[in-house]
Design a protein around this motif. Structure first.
Motif, PDB file in Angstrom:
ATOM      1  N   THR A 149      -8.135   4.654  -3.233  1.00 52.06           N
ATOM      2  CA  THR A 149      -6.973   4.649  -2.340  1.00 52.06           C
ATOM      3  C   THR A 149      -7.219   3.778  -1.116  1.00 52.06           C
ATOM      4  O   THR A 149      -6.279   3.156  -0.598  1.00 52.06           O
ATOM      5  CB  THR A 149      -6.639   6.090  -1.907  1.00 52.06           C
ATOM      6  OG1 THR A 149      -6.335   6.877  -3.062  1.00 52.06           O
ATOM      7  CG2 THR A 149      -5.451   6.115  -0.965  1.00 52.06           C
ATOM      8  N   ARG A 200      -0.845   6.730  -3.875  1.00 54.63           N
ATOM      9  CA  ARG A 200      -0.915   8.169  -3.629  1.00 54.63           C
ATOM     10  C   ARG A 200      -0.697   8.947  -4.925  1.00 54.63           C
ATOM     11  O   ARG A 200      -0.829   8.414  -6.018  1.00 54.63           O
ATOM     12  CB  ARG A 200       0.121   8.564  -2.577  1.00 54.63           C
ATOM     13  CG  ARG A 200      -0.023   7.796  -1.264  1.00 54.63           C
ATOM     14  CD  ARG A 200      -1.347   8.060  -0.574  1.00 54.63           C
ATOM     15  NE  ARG A 200      -1.488   7.273   0.643  1.00 54.63           N
ATOM     16  CZ  ARG A 200      -2.572   7.265   1.415  1.00 54.63           C
ATOM     17  NH1 ARG A 200      -3.603   8.030   1.085  1.00 54.63           N
ATOM     18  NH2 ARG A 200      -2.632   6.516   2.493  1.00 54.63           N
ATOM     19  N   THR A 231      -6.164   0.350  -2.528  1.00 55.17           N
ATOM     20  CA  THR A 231      -4.818   0.209  -3.088  1.00 55.17           C
ATOM     21  C   THR A 231      -3.737   0.866  -2.247  1.00 55.17           C
ATOM     22  O   THR A 231      -2.599   0.396  -2.218  1.00 55.17           O
ATOM     23  CB  THR A 231      -4.776   0.809  -4.505  1.00 55.17           C
ATOM     24  OG1 THR A 231      -5.054   2.215  -4.443  1.00 55.17           O
ATOM     25  CG2 THR A 231      -5.801   0.125  -5.401  1.00 55.17           C
ATOM     26  N   PRO A 259      -7.654   8.817  -6.136  1.00 51.10           N
ATOM     27  CA  PRO A 259      -8.010   8.791  -4.709  1.00 51.10           C
ATOM     28  C   PRO A 259      -9.290   8.032  -4.408  1.00 51.10           C
ATOM     29  O   PRO A 259      -9.524   7.685  -3.234  1.00 51.10           O
ATOM     30  CB  PRO A 259      -8.167  10.281  -4.365  1.00 51.10           C
ATOM     31  CG  PRO A 259      -7.333  11.001  -5.382  1.00 51.10           C
ATOM     32  CD  PRO A 259      -7.456  10.192  -6.632  1.00 51.10           C
ATOM     33  N   ARG A 271       0.830  -1.204   0.000  1.00 52.06           N
ATOM     34  CA  ARG A 271       0.000   0.000   0.000  1.00 52.06           C
ATOM     35  C   ARG A 271       0.870   1.263   0.000  1.00 52.06           C
ATOM     36  O   ARG A 271       0.693   2.165   0.814  1.00 52.06           O
ATOM     37  CB  ARG A 271      -0.935   0.018   1.206  1.00 52.06           C
ATOM     38  CG  ARG A 271      -1.940  -1.102   1.227  1.00 52.06           C
ATOM     39  CD  ARG A 271      -2.805  -1.062   2.475  1.00 52.06           C
ATOM     40  NE  ARG A 271      -3.500   0.207   2.585  1.00 52.06           N
ATOM     41  CZ  ARG A 271      -4.650   0.499   1.986  1.00 52.06           C
ATOM     42  NH1 ARG A 271      -5.255  -0.407   1.215  1.00 52.06           N
ATOM     43  NH2 ARG A 271      -5.211   1.679   2.143  1.00 52.06           N
ATOM     44  N   ASP A 276       3.402   3.962  -2.740  1.00 48.18           N
ATOM     45  CA  ASP A 276       3.862   4.334  -4.078  1.00 48.18           C
ATOM     46  C   ASP A 276       5.205   3.720  -4.416  1.00 48.18           C
ATOM     47  O   ASP A 276       5.556   3.620  -5.599  1.00 48.18           O
ATOM     48  CB  ASP A 276       3.968   5.863  -4.183  1.00 48.18           C
ATOM     49  CG  ASP A 276       2.610   6.520  -4.330  1.00 48.18           C
ATOM     50  OD1 ASP A 276       1.636   5.802  -4.628  1.00 48.18           O
ATOM     51  OD2 ASP A 276       2.519   7.750  -4.151  1.00 48.18           O
TER      52      ASP A 276
END
Length: 230
Positions: free
Chosen positions: A198, A204, A201, A195, A141, A143
């Motif tokens: 988000t 960001r 996932t 978003p 979770r 980037d």
């Protein structure tokens, strides 16, 4: 402009220095920035994880003839399994270790394809890598994993176009469904980084920006090819 530079220049005005118009906490720029140690530790850990995975891959490639097939598989599988285990057990090292596991997974797929000559196309290797590493991204979770996953996914899409649609400058009308499918996949990946999802996932802004940039590059290339073709 950097807010620290603005405040420093503002505080250096003679009238403000004499009157002491700015609070001491606004003009004290000699201390350590807020959360600097925490971010430095995270960045160092991520760089160490990336260098660990890449160094092992390069080391295996450099010593290809010195080890047997079983030794190569054992090294790559040990790195992948160990990274996953540490990432699951330790919340602090989860993201760096899962990044290492993702790199090791790609190396393992590549080595398997080269060793046994599966006759698979390059895009199939990248597609399998993207699908298999998706659980790692969902577990992390972050980037840090979503960005390389996006690069792998877009590489699979581009290589697929090069294989089935003769990806080149002069785009023919008969291949337009393939280009449309690739663009649809790219837009879908962009939507998966928004978003709105988000909470599932954990992606960001940086993942979304990278997906949008690659989609724009692909669409621009296709449009330029259509322009030159006409």
């Amino acid at each position: 402009m950097n807010i620290r530079c603005v405040v420093a220049r503002f505080a250096s005005h003679p009238s403000l220095e004499q009157q002491g118009a700015l609070a001491p906490e606004l003009t004290d720029f000699h201390g350590e920035p807020l959360h600097a140690a925490q971010w430095l530790l995270r960045i160092t850990a991520l760089l160490a994880a990336a260098l660990l995975g890449l160094s092992l891959i390069f080391w295996v490639a450099a010593n290809w003839d010195l080890f047997g097939r079983a030794s190569h598989f054992l090294l790559l599988q040990t790195l992948f399994s160990g990274s996953c285990l540490i990432g699951i057990r330790s919340a602090t090292a989860r993201i760096p270790m899962l990044l290492t596991a993702m790199l090791a997974m790609g190396a393992l797929f590549a080595y398997f394809s080269q060793t046994y000559q599966t006759s698979s196309d390059p895009w199939q290797l990248f597609a399998a890598w993207a699908i298999a590493s998706l659980p790692l991204c969902l577990a992390a979770r972050s980037d840090v994993l979503w960005m390389p996953w996006i690069l792998v996914s877009f590489s699979a899409s581009t290589l697929w176009l090069a294989d089935v649609a003769a990806y080149r400058w002069d785009i023919e009308a008969m291949y337009m469904p393939h280009y449309a499918a690739s663009l649809l996949l790219s837009v879908t990946l962009c939507g998966a980084m928004t978003p709105f999802v988000t909470r599932w996932t954990g992606a960001r802004a940086w993942s979304l920006r990278l997906a949008i940039a690659l989609t724009t590059l692909m669409a621009g290339t296709i449009a330029l090819g259509l322009l030159l073709g006409s």
